[in-house]
Scaffold this active site. Structure first.
Site, short mmCIF file in Angstrom:
data_model
loop_
_atom_site.label_atom_id
_atom_site.label_comp_id
_atom_site.label_asym_id
_atom_site.label_seq_id
_atom_site.Cartn_x
_atom_site.Cartn_y
_atom_site.Cartn_z
N SER A 1 0.83 -1.20 0.00
CA SER A 1 0.00 0.00 0.00
C SER A 1 0.86 1.25 0.00
CB SER A 1 -0.92 0.01 1.22
OG SER A 1 -1.62 1.23 1.28
N HIS B 1 -0.83 -1.07 -4.50
CA HIS B 1 -2.14 -0.63 -4.04
C HIS B 1 -2.11 0.87 -3.78
CE1 HIS B 1 -6.10 -1.52 -2.29
NE2 HIS B 1 -5.82 -0.60 -1.37
N ASP C 1 -4.39 4.04 -2.61
CA ASP C 1 -5.63 4.47 -1.96
C ASP C 1 -5.97 5.90 -2.36
OD1 ASP C 1 -6.40 2.22 -0.27
OD2 ASP C 1 -4.54 2.60 0.81
N MET D 1 -8.60 8.78 -1.60
CA MET D 1 -9.61 9.20 -0.62
C MET D 1 -9.98 10.65 -0.87
SD MET D 1 -7.99 7.58 2.86
CE MET D 1 -7.02 6.07 2.82
N HIS E 1 -7.74 1.76 -5.29
CA HIS E 1 -8.86 1.59 -4.36
C HIS E 1 -9.49 2.95 -4.14
CE1 HIS E 1 -10.13 0.46 0.04
NE2 HIS E 1 -11.17 0.63 -0.77
N MET F 1 -11.87 5.26 -2.49
CA MET F 1 -12.74 5.53 -1.35
C MET F 1 -13.32 6.93 -1.54
SD MET F 1 -10.42 3.82 1.65
CE MET F 1 -8.87 3.78 0.73
N MET G 1 -12.71 -5.34 3.22
CA MET G 1 -11.96 -4.49 4.14
C MET G 1 -11.85 -5.17 5.50
SD MET G 1 -10.97 -1.86 2.46
CE MET G 1 -10.33 -0.94 3.86
N GLY H 1 -4.56 4.42 7.40
CA GLY H 1 -3.65 3.29 7.50
C GLY H 1 -3.30 3.00 8.94
N ASP I 1 -7.70 -6.06 2.75
CA ASP I 1 -7.00 -4.78 2.93
C ASP I 1 -7.21 -4.30 4.36
OD1 ASP I 1 -5.89 -2.28 2.84
OD2 ASP I 1 -7.31 -1.46 1.39
N GLY J 1 0.67 -2.57 4.07
CA GLY J 1 1.25 -1.24 4.09
C GLY J 1 2.56 -1.18 4.84
N SER J 2 2.48 -0.95 6.15
CA SER J 2 3.69 -0.81 6.96
C SER J 2 4.49 -2.10 7.01
CB SER J 2 3.32 -0.34 8.37
OG SER J 2 2.39 -1.23 8.98
#
Length: 223
Positions: A10, A33, A35, A37, A66, A68, A137, A144, A175, A197-198
């Site tokens: 991510s 990925h 995001d 938003m 993705h 959102m 989700m 995140g 995710d 992600g992290s």
């Protein structure tokens, strides 16, 4: 056919001041990925189409966008036209999910449908026949670094069952909170694509982290 786990780091966990370099750090991934938003559908604001176009131009792996956002019918096709491999919209934001899927496919992308943790799968079984991916989700969308919600996994299991029996033809994606401690649970439940992600961008060696996550998921599937 054995399932091959796909790892999608991510970009939300990357250094936004160095996006071109951060994209290269995950060249061993299956998807990247991204995001998007809008501060309306979710309370956070990230990036939009111009930045995605710039990322697409330098990314060594396909983009998994993705969205959102509100009004995905209006905005989603642009991400497909920009070259994203998979574009996912939220069921909760769509007035006509089938129309969005049709437009995304016509623009050359896979069409994905995302469900928030509290959104039941059963209400979208007919709609999902028009989609290529289902994003379950495992955190509340918008930020995140949240903890993995194991209570969502029955939704993943049900989607896997329907796919394995031929009722649906989908990649099942998860995710939220995916890391070395949770990826095996998600894989055992039936996920194909794992957004991390992290767990990737926070690692000293992202390539090694991607390989380790992929191996964990594969081991969980094969036993």
């Amino acid at each position: 056919m054995p399932r091959t786990p796909m790892i999608a780091p991510s970009l939300l966990s990357a250094d936004f001041a160095r996006l071109a370099d951060e994209v290269q750090r995950v060249a061993d991934a299956d998807w990247l990925h991204v995001d998007v938003m809008d501060a309306h559908f979710v309370p956070n604001l990230t990036l939009g189409l111009p930045v995605v176009q710039a990322i697409q131009a330098v990314s060594p792996v396909p983009l998994d966008c993705h969205l959102m956002i509100e009004a995905p019918e209006r905005w989603a096709p642009g991400y497909a036209e920009a070259g994203a491999r998979n574009v996912t919209v939220h069921a909760e934001a769509c007035t006509d999910p089938r129309a969005v899927a049709r437009d995304l496919r016509a623009a050359g992308a896979l069409a994905g449908l995302a469900l928030k943790p509290g959104t039941p799968l059963e209400g979208y079984l007919d709609v999902l026949r028009d989609f290529d991916t289902l994003l379950v989700m495992t955190v509340e969308p918008g930020f995140g670094g949240q903890e993995f919600m194991a209570e969502v996994l029955p939704k993943v299991r049900r989607a896997r069952e329907l796919t394995d029996t031929g009722h649906l033809r989908l990649l099942v994606e998860v995710d939220g909170g995916i890391n070395a401690d949770t990826i095996e649970q998600a894989a055992e439940a039936g996920a194909d694509v794992f957004v991390a992600g992290s767990a990737v961008y926070g690692a000293d060696d992202p390539a090694r982290a991607i390989a380790a996550l992929r191996a964990q998921a594969a081991s969980a599937v094969t036993g």
